[in-house]
Design a protein around this motif. Structure first.
Motif, PDB file in Angstrom:
ATOM      1  N   GLU A  74       0.832  -1.208   0.000  1.00  0.00           N
ATOM      2  CA  GLU A  74       0.000   0.000   0.000  1.00  0.00           C
ATOM      3  C   GLU A  74       0.864   1.256   0.000  1.00  0.00           C
ATOM      4  OE1 GLU A  74      -2.075   3.460   1.557  1.00  0.00           O
ATOM      5  OE2 GLU A  74      -0.463   2.420   2.576  1.00  0.00           O
ATOM      6  N   GLU A  75       1.875   1.288   0.831  1.00  0.00           N
ATOM      7  CA  GLU A  75       2.707   2.482   0.912  1.00  0.00           C
ATOM      8  C   GLU A  75       3.677   2.589  -0.257  1.00  0.00           C
ATOM      9  OE1 GLU A  75       4.029   4.243   4.637  1.00  0.00           O
ATOM     10  OE2 GLU A  75       3.388   2.368   5.582  1.00  0.00           O
ATOM     11  N   LYS A  76       3.927   1.489  -0.926  1.00  0.00           N
ATOM     12  CA  LYS A  76       4.887   1.489  -2.034  1.00  0.00           C
ATOM     13  C   LYS A  76       4.241   1.816  -3.374  1.00  0.00           C
ATOM     14  CE  LYS A  76       8.117  -1.640   0.151  1.00  0.00           C
ATOM     15  NZ  LYS A  76       8.932  -2.828   0.028  1.00  0.00           N
ATOM     16  N   GLY A  77       2.928   1.975  -3.382  1.00  0.00           N
ATOM     17  CA  GLY A  77       2.251   2.262  -4.645  1.00  0.00           C
ATOM     18  C   GLY A  77       2.318   1.098  -5.613  1.00  0.00           C
ATOM     19  N   ASP A  78       2.247  -0.115  -5.087  1.00  0.00           N
ATOM     20  CA  ASP A  78       2.352  -1.324  -5.887  1.00  0.00           C
ATOM     21  C   ASP A  78       1.191  -1.445  -6.885  1.00  0.00           C
ATOM     22  OD1 ASP A  78       1.536  -4.452  -6.041  1.00  0.00           O
ATOM     23  OD2 ASP A  78       3.720  -4.244  -5.876  1.00  0.00           O
ATOM     24  N   LYS A  79       1.517  -1.593  -8.135  1.00  0.00           N
ATOM     25  CA  LYS A  79       0.515  -1.636  -9.202  1.00  0.00           C
ATOM     26  C   LYS A  79      -0.430  -2.837  -9.054  1.00  0.00           C
ATOM     27  CE  LYS A  79      -0.010  -1.720 -14.188  1.00  0.00           C
ATOM     28  NZ  LYS A  79       0.654  -1.799 -15.485  1.00  0.00           N
ATOM     29  N   ASP A  80       0.102  -4.003  -8.738  1.00  0.00           N
ATOM     30  CA  ASP A  80      -0.748  -5.201  -8.599  1.00  0.00           C
ATOM     31  C   ASP A  80      -1.716  -5.058  -7.435  1.00  0.00           C
ATOM     32  OD1 ASP A  80       0.434  -6.473 -10.795  1.00  0.00           O
ATOM     33  OD2 ASP A  80       1.966  -7.426  -9.547  1.00  0.00           O
ATOM     34  N   PHE A  81      -1.231  -4.488  -6.338  1.00  0.00           N
ATOM     35  CA  PHE A  81      -2.091  -4.267  -5.177  1.00  0.00           C
ATOM     36  C   PHE A  81      -3.202  -3.277  -5.532  1.00  0.00           C
ATOM     37  CE2 PHE A  81      -2.947  -2.112  -1.042  1.00  0.00           C
ATOM     38  CZ  PHE A  81      -3.417  -3.210  -0.338  1.00  0.00           C
ATOM     39  N   ALA A  82      -2.838  -2.200  -6.198  1.00  0.00           N
ATOM     40  CA  ALA A  82      -3.826  -1.204  -6.626  1.00  0.00           C
ATOM     41  C   ALA A  82      -4.856  -1.819  -7.566  1.00  0.00           C
ATOM     42  CB  ALA A  82      -3.129  -0.025  -7.298  1.00  0.00           C
ATOM     43  N   GLU A  83      -4.416  -2.696  -8.426  1.00  0.00           N
ATOM     44  CA  GLU A  83      -5.345  -3.357  -9.350  1.00  0.00           C
ATOM     45  C   GLU A  83      -6.344  -4.234  -8.601  1.00  0.00           C
ATOM     46  OE1 GLU A  83      -5.199  -6.469 -13.055  1.00  0.00           O
ATOM     47  OE2 GLU A  83      -3.560  -5.041 -12.857  1.00  0.00           O
ATOM     48  N   LYS A  84      -5.861  -4.966  -7.586  1.00  0.00           N
ATOM     49  CA  LYS A  84      -6.762  -5.791  -6.770  1.00  0.00           C
ATOM     50  C   LYS A  84      -7.827  -4.926  -6.101  1.00  0.00           C
ATOM     51  CE  LYS A  84      -3.456  -9.428  -5.654  1.00  0.00           C
ATOM     52  NZ  LYS A  84      -2.667 -10.046  -4.578  1.00  0.00           N
ATOM     53  N   LEU A  85      -7.400  -3.792  -5.554  1.00  0.00           N
ATOM     54  CA  LEU A  85      -8.347  -2.893  -4.897  1.00  0.00           C
ATOM     55  C   LEU A  85      -9.332  -2.304  -5.900  1.00  0.00           C
ATOM     56  CD1 LEU A  85      -5.952  -0.998  -2.476  1.00  0.00           C
ATOM     57  CD2 LEU A  85      -7.696  -2.681  -1.834  1.00  0.00           C
TER      58      LEU A  85
END
Length: 92
Positions: A74-85
């Motif tokens: 979340e704090e790293k601006g991870d693209k895969d995490f953002a896509e999941k959200l």
């Protein structure tokens, strides 16, 4: 969705703290009162349960996701995490 503190960092600094100290679940009753409706809660922000609860929302209903900062992505601006959200929003 929201975040609260920096649990992964703060727990290292203060071992008496646990993830539960950073949970957004205690916010649900107050948020429900402020909004004048029952706020649902997903105990994880990117789980199958969160996706199902988002999918099942009816117009006007609110779902609060658990603290995003339980994930270092979340704090790293991870693209895969953002896509999941972001996929949680396709149901609305």
């Amino acid at each position: 969705m929201s975040h609260w503190g920096r649990p992964l960092i703060d727990i290292e600094k203060k071992p008496n703290l646990t993830l539960a100290d950073f949970s957004l679940k205690p916010v649900v009753p107050h948020l429900s009162k402020l909004l004048g409706l029952e706020v649902q809660f997903a105990a994880d922000c990117v789980s199958d349960d969160a996706a199902q609860k988002a999918k099942d929302l009816k117009p006007g209903q609110v779902l609060l996701l658990e603290n995003l900062r339980y994930y270092k992505q979340e704090e790293k601006g991870d693209k895969d995490f953002a896509e999941k959200l972001s996929k949680l929003g396709i149901y609305t």
